[in-house]
Design an enzyme around this catalytic site. Structure first.
Site, PDB file in Angstrom:
ATOM      1  CG  ASP A 330      34.195  46.741  30.820  1.00  0.00           C
ATOM      2  OD1 ASP A 330      33.832  45.691  31.370  1.00  0.00           O
ATOM      3  OD2 ASP A 330      35.394  47.021  30.622  1.00  0.00           O
ATOM      4  CD  GLU A 333      36.766  51.514  21.549  1.00  0.00           C
ATOM      5  OE1 GLU A 333      36.153  51.999  20.594  1.00  0.00           O
ATOM      6  OE2 GLU A 333      37.994  51.685  21.727  1.00  0.00           O
ATOM      7  CB  ILE A 422      30.354  40.840  42.058  1.00  0.00           C
ATOM      8  CG1 ILE A 422      29.055  41.092  41.290  1.00  0.00           C
ATOM      9  CG2 ILE A 422      30.849  39.416  41.852  1.00  0.00           C
ATOM     10  CD1 ILE A 422      27.900  40.236  41.701  1.00  0.00           C
ATOM     11  CE  LYS A 426      41.509  34.010  44.847  1.00  0.00           C
ATOM     12  NZ  LYS A 426      40.319  33.194  44.471  1.00  0.00           N
ATOM     13  CE  LYS A 438      36.328  42.117  44.055  1.00  0.00           C
ATOM     14  NZ  LYS A 438      35.074  42.501  43.380  1.00  0.00           N
ATOM     15  N   GLY A 468      35.962  29.173  33.463  1.00  0.00           N
ATOM     16  CA  GLY A 468      35.871  29.909  32.218  1.00  0.00           C
ATOM     17  C   GLY A 468      36.069  31.394  32.346  1.00  0.00           C
ATOM     18  CD  GLU A 561      48.352  31.267  44.076  1.00  0.00           C
ATOM     19  OE1 GLU A 561      47.602  31.208  43.091  1.00  0.00           O
ATOM     20  OE2 GLU A 561      49.329  30.515  44.227  1.00  0.00           O
TER      21      GLU A 561
END
Length: 630
Positions: A330, A333, A422, A426, A438, A468, A561
C-alpha cells in the site's frame, strides 16, 4: 531458571492434579459404600477394606493417566461444555475397560481381589464422570457469575432485556446471557410472531406474544432494552421493531451476523447496535470454504491496496486460511500500519510482510515478485472516488489503468499462478473517468491473458457499492445526521447496489477458485436500493424522523454519476458458474499488441492539461465511455 509464567503453570497443573485425585478417590470409595449399602459405616460390611486401599493405588493413577491423554489437564477448568463432557466420559471409558480386563484376568482366582467388583466398576465410572463434570461446571458457573472487568469488584446490576425472535438464534442468545450473568443482561421475555410459541417458556423465559405488544409487555416485564434475533431476510420486520423500540425509548441491539457466528469470531451474547446492513435484506452468502482454503493454503499471496476497505478485508480472510506468506502492499504508510497491527494482534505476525509502495513503482514491484515469488495476486489498489477523479482524470488513468497493466505484465513475467483484479460496476458503459479507467484496466488484464508465453490465469471481479468502505455514501450520511442535517442526496431516483465488505470479499475469493483465465466475474448484488431510502433508514436508526427532525435535501447528480449502474457490456456473453451468486462474462478480448499501442498513445498525455481534451481522447480507447464535459 524458571520464569514466573513457568512457576504459575506448574502450580496450576499441581492444583488440577490434587483436585482430580481427591475426586477420583472419593468416587471409588463412595462406589464401594453404595454397593454394600453403607455397611462399612456400621462395621457389618464384607472384608474389602484392604483390597479397596490397594485398588486405589492403581485405579486412580490409571484414571488420571487417561484424563491426561484426553487433554483434561491442558484446558481451562472453568471452560466446560458438552464436548468436554464427552472427552471426560471417553477417558473414563478407556480406564473402565482396562479395569474390566484386570478383573477378568485376576478376580476369578479365589482370594485374589486385585480389581473392584463388577458393580463397583460400573458405579465408579458413573460417579467419576459425574463428580468431575460437576466440579468443572461449578467452576464455570462461578466464572460466568463474575462481573465483567475486574473480578471481585462487587455484584453487577442486571439489566432486564427482551428478545425479539424465539427461534434457534434467540434461544442461543438467551442461553448465553443466562449463563454469563457477569455480562449484566437478564432476558425476561421473548417476542415472536409465531402464535404456536406464545405462552411457552424457553430456558425459563416466557414467549409473551408478537413484537407489536411491546408497549403493553414492557409494563408487565419491566425491560429497558431490546435484542433483535430475527433472520437477516426479515429486514422490513426488523425496521418495524426498531421503530417501535425507539418510540418507547428502548435501546435496541442485534445479534451478531451469521458470518461472524459461523466463523467463531464472536458468541451469541456479543450483541451490537443495529446497523444499516441489518435492514437491507441480504441473504447469507454460502461459500465453499474448503475450496478457498485449498487455493490459499501454503501459498504466497500478494494484496495491493492492502490498507483499503476491500484490501484489508482480503488480508483478514486470507490470513485465516493459512497462507505460507501474505505480502501487503500500500502507498499509505498509515493505512498499512493499521492493518499490519491488526493482523499481528490476531496472531498472524509471522505470516505477513508489509511494503510501503505504489504499484506504479515498477522496479519495486518487480523486486517484490522476484524475491517472494507470489502465486496469488489480488489487485485492489485503485483511485475510486468518482467526483474527485473527474477533476483529475490523468491521475485516475495513471493509477487505475497504467498501473494495472504494468502489474499484470509483471505478474505474467514472474510466473504468478492467478491474478485477480478488483473492478467495479462503474466500468460498464462508463460515464465517469474512474469507471473509464477501470474499464481500460479490465481490457488490459484480459489482453495479458493472451500474451505469448503467459501461464498466469487473469480474471476481474465486478461489484457495486460496499457498505462501510471509504468511498461509500454511508459515512457521509452518518456525519450529516450527527451534525443535525441536512442529509444530502443527489437525486430522488438514484439507485445503487449494496454489499457488506466481508460478503463481497468472500465472493471475490470464491470467484478466484473458479478462474480459468480471461473471465470477468460479476457478483450478484441483489436488488438495487434508492439512496433516498438509505438516507431515511439511517435517520430512523439514529432515532430521528426524516424531514421532520432531519431534512433530506436533493442537490443534483454530480459529474460522472449515473442514476443506476449496470453490470454487463454489449458483446459480453453470460455464463453460469458453480456458485449461484457469481456470474461469468466472456468476450473477444483485445490483443496484447492493441493494448500496448493504447498505452503508447496514453503515456504522452499523462500530464496535467485540458481535462476535456483528455476525456475526448479516452473515448477512442473506450468507445462506450460517455464523458462529462466541463
Amino acid at each position: 531458571m524458571s520464569t514466573p509464567a513457568t512457576q504459575r503453570n506448574f502450580l496450576r497443573h499441581l492444583a488440577v492434579f490434587v483436585c482430580y485425585t481427591a475426586l477420583l478417590v472419593g468416587s471409588l470409595w463412595f462406589s464401594y459404600e453404595l454397593r454394600f449399602d453403607f455397611n462399612y459405616m456400621t462395621g457389618d460390611g464384607p472384608d474389602w477394606i484392604e483390597p479397596r486401599k490397594f485398588q486405589l493405588f492403581w485405579v486412580v493413577p490409571l484414571e488420571l493417566f487417561t484424563l491426561y491423554v484426553f487433554g483434561q489437564f491442558r484446558g481451562f477448568l472453568s471452560y466446560f461444555r458438552l464436548p468436554d463432557l464427552l472427552r471426560v466420559a471417553r477417558a473414563f471409558g478407556v480406564a473402565t475397560a482396562v479395569i474390566f480386563s484386570v478383573y477378568g484376568v485376576f478376580n476369578h482366582f479365589k482370594h485374589v481381589q486385585v480389581a473392584p467388583t463388577l458393580s463397583v466398576i460400573i458405579l465408579n465410572f458413573i460417579f467419576a464422570t459425574l463428580s468431575l463434570a460437576a466440579f468443572r461446571i461449578g467452576l464455570r458457573r462461578y466464572r460466568e457469575g463474575q462481573p465483567t472487568g475486574t473480578r471481585g469488584s462487587g455484584p453487577t446490576k442486571l439489566r432486564r432485556v427482551a428478545i425479539v425472535g424465539a427461534g434457534e438464534v434467540g434461544s442461543a442468545v438467551a442461553a448465553d446471557l443466562l449463563a454469563k450473568r457477569g455480562l449484566g443482561l437478564k432476558p425476561v421475555a421473548f417476542f415472536d410472531d409465531n402464535e404456536s410459541k406464545h405462552g411457552h417458556d424457553i430456558h425459563g423465559v416466557p414467549v409473551v406474544g408478537p413484537a407489536d405488544q411491546m408497549a403493553v409487555a414492557r409494563e408487565a416485564y419491566d425491560f429497558d432494552q431490546i435484542i433483535i434475533a430475527l433472520p437477516t431476510t426479515a429486514h422490513r420486520r426488523m425496521l418495524d421493531v426498531v421503530s417501535q423500540a425507539k418510540a418507547l425509548g428502548l435501546e435496541t441491539e442485534v445479534m451478531p451476523a451469521m458470518w461472524d457466528l459461523a466463523s467463531g469470531r464472536v458468541q451469541a451474547s456479543q450483541v451490537r447496535p443495529v446497523e444499516l446492513e441489518d435492514l437491507l435484506g441480504r441473504e447469507p452468502v454460502g461459500l465453499d470454504s474448503e475450496l478457498i482454503r485449498e487455493m490459499i493454503q501454503n501459498q504466497v499471496v500478494l494484496v495491493t491496496g492492502a490498507g483499503g476497505s476491500i484490501g484489508s478485508e482480503l488480508c483478514r480472510q486470507i490470513a485465516n486460511r493459512a497462507p505460507k506468506r501474505l505480502l501487503l502492499v500500500d502507498h499509505s504508510e498509515v493505512q498499512l500500519f493499521l492493518i499490519e497491527q491488526e493482523l499481528v494482534g490476531l496472531g498472524h505476525g509471522s505470516l505477513i510482510v508489509p511494503f510501503v509502495s505504489t504499484i506504479l513503482d515498477e522496479a519495486r514491484m518487480a523486486w517484490i515478485m522476484s524475491t517472494y515469488k507470489p502465486t496469488l495476486v489480488f489487485h485492489a489498489a485503485a483511485h475510486k472516488h468518482v467526483p474527485m477523479m473527474e477533476h483529475q482524470p490523468v491521475e485516475a488513468l495513471r493509477n487505475n489503468s497504467v498501473g494495472t497493466h504494468q502489474l499484470a505484465r509483471l505478474a505474467s513475467e514472474h510466473g504468478v499462478g492467478k491474478f485477480v483484479f478488483i473492478s467495479t460496476d462503474k466500468a460498464v458503459n462508463p460515464t465517469s473517468v474512474m469507471g473509464c479507467s477501470k474499464r481500460l484496466a479490465e481490457i488490459a488484464v484480459q489482453a495479458q491473458q493472451q500474451a505469448p508465453g503467459n501461464t498466469t490465469k487473469f480474471c476481474a471481479v465486478r461489484f457495486g457499492n460496499v457498505l462501510g468502505s471509504s468511498g461509500s455514501v454511508i459515512p457521509t450520511f452518518k456525519r450529516q445526521i450527527a451534525d443535525g442535517g441536512p442529509v444530502t442526496v443527489t437525486h430522488p431516483e438514484v439507485m445503487r447496489y449494496f454489499m457488506t465488505i466481508p460478503e463481497s470479499v468472500g465472493l471475490v475469493l470464491q470467484s478466484a477458485t473458479q478462474a480459468a483465465g480471461g473471465e470477468i466475474f460479476v457478483l450478484d448484488m441483489g436488488h438495487p436500493i434508492k439512496i433516498v431510502d438509505v438516507a431515511r433508514q439511517l435517520i430512523e436508526l439514529s432515532g430521528f424522523r426524516p424531514n421532520i427532525d432531519i431534512e433530506i435535501k436533493f442537490i443534483g447528480l454530480r459529474p460522472g454519476e449515473k442514476l443506476f449502474e449496470e453490470f454487463q457490456h454489449e458483446g459480453e456473453q453470460f455464463q453460469d458458474t458453480a456458485h449461484p451468486r457469481i456470474f461469468r462474462f466472456v468476450c473477444q478480448p483485445a490483443t496484447p499488441a492493441q493494448v500496448a499501442e493504447w498505452m503508447r498513445q496514453l503515456h504522452p498525455r499523462l500530464i496535467p492539461g485540458q481535462r476535456d481534451e483528455f476525456k475526448k481522447f479516452l473515448t477512442g480507447l473506450v468507445p462506450e465511455y460517455t464523458p462529462f464535459m466541463e
